[in-house]
Design a protein around this motif. Structure first.
Motif, mmCIF file in Angstrom:
data_model
loop_
_atom_site.group_PDB
_atom_site.id
_atom_site.type_symbol
_atom_site.label_atom_id
_atom_site.label_comp_id
_atom_site.label_asym_id
_atom_site.label_seq_id
_atom_site.Cartn_x
_atom_site.Cartn_y
_atom_site.Cartn_z
ATOM 1 N N LEU A 187 0.825 -1.193 0.000
ATOM 2 C CA LEU A 187 0.000 0.000 0.000
ATOM 3 C C LEU A 187 0.865 1.251 0.000
ATOM 4 O O LEU A 187 1.903 1.305 0.647
ATOM 5 N N PHE A 188 0.399 2.261 -0.692
ATOM 6 C CA PHE A 188 1.093 3.540 -0.743
ATOM 7 C C PHE A 188 0.597 4.428 0.378
ATOM 8 O O PHE A 188 -0.587 4.672 0.521
ATOM 9 N N CYS A 189 1.493 4.876 1.190
ATOM 10 C CA CYS A 189 1.150 5.768 2.296
ATOM 11 C C CYS A 189 2.032 7.002 2.182
ATOM 12 O O CYS A 189 3.252 6.904 2.365
ATOM 13 N N PRO A 190 1.445 8.188 1.877
ATOM 14 C CA PRO A 190 2.267 9.390 1.718
ATOM 15 C C PRO A 190 3.130 9.710 2.939
ATOM 16 O O PRO A 190 4.248 10.163 2.795
ATOM 17 N N LEU A 191 2.614 9.449 4.122
ATOM 18 C CA LEU A 191 3.381 9.740 5.328
ATOM 19 C C LEU A 191 4.636 8.874 5.390
ATOM 20 O O LEU A 191 5.722 9.358 5.661
ATOM 21 N N SER A 192 4.471 7.585 5.101
ATOM 22 C CA SER A 192 5.634 6.706 5.181
ATOM 23 C C SER A 192 6.633 7.007 4.067
ATOM 24 O O SER A 192 7.839 6.892 4.268
ATOM 25 N N MET A 193 6.170 7.414 2.883
ATOM 26 C CA MET A 193 7.082 7.796 1.804
ATOM 27 C C MET A 193 7.828 9.072 2.162
ATOM 28 O O MET A 193 9.015 9.193 1.896
ATOM 29 N N SER A 194 7.122 10.000 2.771
ATOM 30 C CA SER A 194 7.757 11.242 3.203
ATOM 31 C C SER A 194 8.803 10.949 4.282
ATOM 32 O O SER A 194 9.899 11.508 4.265
ATOM 33 N N LEU A 195 8.468 10.078 5.205
ATOM 34 C CA LEU A 195 9.395 9.702 6.266
ATOM 35 C C LEU A 195 10.601 8.963 5.682
ATOM 36 O O LEU A 195 11.738 9.224 6.063
ATOM 37 N N LEU A 196 10.349 8.081 4.719
ATOM 38 C CA LEU A 196 11.439 7.355 4.074
ATOM 39 C C LEU A 196 12.357 8.317 3.316
ATOM 40 O O LEU A 196 13.576 8.203 3.396
ATOM 41 N N ARG A 197 11.768 9.274 2.614
ATOM 42 C CA ARG A 197 12.555 10.276 1.888
ATOM 43 C C ARG A 197 13.442 11.062 2.850
ATOM 44 O O ARG A 197 14.615 11.264 2.603
ATOM 45 N N ARG A 198 12.859 11.513 3.969
ATOM 46 C CA ARG A 198 13.633 12.250 4.962
ATOM 47 C C ARG A 198 14.738 11.384 5.560
ATOM 48 O O ARG A 198 15.849 11.856 5.788
ATOM 49 N N PHE A 199 14.426 10.104 5.802
ATOM 50 C CA PHE A 199 15.436 9.206 6.369
ATOM 51 C C PHE A 199 16.598 9.025 5.395
ATOM 52 O O PHE A 199 17.764 9.042 5.807
ATOM 53 N N ILE A 200 16.304 8.878 4.113
ATOM 54 C CA ILE A 200 17.359 8.723 3.103
ATOM 55 C C ILE A 200 18.209 9.986 3.027
ATOM 56 O O ILE A 200 19.441 9.915 2.999
ATOM 57 N N LEU A 201 17.562 11.152 3.005
ATOM 58 C CA LEU A 201 18.317 12.410 3.003
ATOM 59 C C LEU A 201 19.138 12.553 4.282
ATOM 60 O O LEU A 201 20.305 12.957 4.244
ATOM 61 N N PHE A 202 18.528 12.218 5.406
ATOM 62 C CA PHE A 202 19.211 12.286 6.700
ATOM 63 C C PHE A 202 20.448 11.400 6.694
ATOM 64 O O PHE A 202 21.523 11.810 7.155
ATOM 65 N N CYS A 203 20.325 10.198 6.159
ATOM 66 C CA CYS A 203 21.468 9.282 6.095
ATOM 67 C C CYS A 203 22.531 9.791 5.124
ATOM 68 O O CYS A 203 23.728 9.613 5.372
ATOM 69 N N SER A 204 22.102 10.449 4.038
ATOM 70 C CA SER A 204 23.069 11.024 3.095
ATOM 71 C C SER A 204 23.856 12.154 3.757
ATOM 72 O O SER A 204 25.088 12.224 3.637
ATOM 73 N N VAL A 205 23.139 13.032 4.429
ATOM 74 C CA VAL A 205 23.804 14.115 5.166
ATOM 75 C C VAL A 205 24.681 13.506 6.259
ATOM 76 O O VAL A 205 25.831 13.907 6.451
ATOM 77 N N GLY A 206 24.148 12.522 6.953
ATOM 78 C CA GLY A 206 24.908 11.851 8.006
ATOM 79 C C GLY A 206 26.148 11.156 7.456
ATOM 80 O O GLY A 206 27.198 11.167 8.093
ATOM 81 N N GLY A 207 26.026 10.560 6.259
ATOM 82 C CA GLY A 207 27.184 9.930 5.629
ATOM 83 C C GLY A 207 28.290 10.936 5.359
ATOM 84 O O GLY A 207 29.479 10.658 5.580
ATOM 85 N N THR A 208 27.892 12.115 4.909
ATOM 86 C CA THR A 208 28.870 13.186 4.708
ATOM 87 C C THR A 208 29.450 13.618 6.051
ATOM 88 O O THR A 208 30.649 13.871 6.169
ATOM 89 N N GLY A 209 28.582 13.676 7.074
ATOM 90 C CA GLY A 209 29.048 13.989 8.426
ATOM 91 C C GLY A 209 30.039 12.952 8.935
ATOM 92 O O GLY A 209 31.032 13.295 9.582
ATOM 93 N N VAL A 210 29.787 11.684 8.623
ATOM 94 C CA VAL A 210 30.711 10.608 9.009
ATOM 95 C C VAL A 210 32.059 10.819 8.323
ATOM 96 O O VAL A 210 33.117 10.663 8.945
ATOM 97 N N LEU A 211 32.014 11.181 7.047
ATOM 98 C CA LEU A 211 33.256 11.444 6.314
ATOM 99 C C LEU A 211 34.031 12.593 6.968
ATOM 100 O O LEU A 211 35.236 12.482 7.201
ATOM 101 N N ILE A 212 33.314 13.671 7.287
ATOM 102 C CA ILE A 212 33.948 14.814 7.963
ATOM 103 C C ILE A 212 34.524 14.382 9.304
ATOM 104 O O ILE A 212 35.667 14.703 9.639
ATOM 105 N N GLU A 213 33.727 13.638 10.079
ATOM 106 C CA GLU A 213 34.179 13.176 11.390
ATOM 107 C C GLU A 213 35.416 12.289 11.258
ATOM 108 O O GLU A 213 36.391 12.439 12.003
ATOM 109 N N THR A 214 35.399 11.378 10.291
ATOM 110 C CA THR A 214 36.519 10.457 10.088
ATOM 111 C C THR A 214 37.783 11.195 9.660
ATOM 112 O O THR A 214 38.883 10.883 10.138
#
Length: 135
Positions: free
Chosen positions: A1-28
């Motif tokens: 089933l398509f749920c806009p809330l869960s897609m929006s949350l998934l999109r934010r999580f993916i962006l968050f992890c991308s930003v976090g991945g860059t943060g990990v690179l900076i931290e490392t």
């Protein structure tokens, strides 16, 4: 089933992890730069976290959560609380893993990554549902 809330949350999580991945690179990068100069693991990890978290706040605020129009003075105290807890988990797990692995720079990086992974759920959920929550 398509749920806009869960897609929006998934999109934010993916962006968050991308930003976090860059943060990990900076931290490392910061961590390894400081370790090369024989600065203690604890001090190196602390300074690396500070640099990474600063980047993550401003980038997530604008990109991931589109919260740059909200008042920063309301977001910063919440961010500090959420990330203080996340950093406590990150740092504690890192030190625990480091004490178990011992060794040098490779083991320090493994320990650092373990701390980052354990803190991820805390920082995402706190950021999404409290710090940068859309009203």
């Amino acid at each position: 089933l398509f749920c806009p809330l869960s897609m929006s949350l998934l999109r934010r999580f993916i962006l968050f992890c991308s930003v976090g991945g860059t943060g990990v690179l900076i931290e490392t990068l910061i961590l390894n730069f400081l370790l090369i100069f024989n600065i203690s693991f604890s001090m190196s990890k602390s300074l690396a976290l500070l640099g990474s978290i600063s980047f993550v706040f401003f980038t997530n605020r604008r990109l991931t959560f589109s919260a740059h129009t909200s008042r920063m003075n309301h977001q910063i105290p919440k961010f500090i609380l959420v990330y203080s807890f996340a950093v406590l988990i990150n740092f504690s797990v890192s030190l625990l893993i480091k004490s178990y692995l011992g060794g040098g720079i490779l083991e320090s990086n493994i320990a650092s990554l373990g701390g980052i992974i354990c803190a991820l759920p805390i920082s995402f959920l706190g950021s999404n549902f409290w710090v940068f929550k859309n009203k």
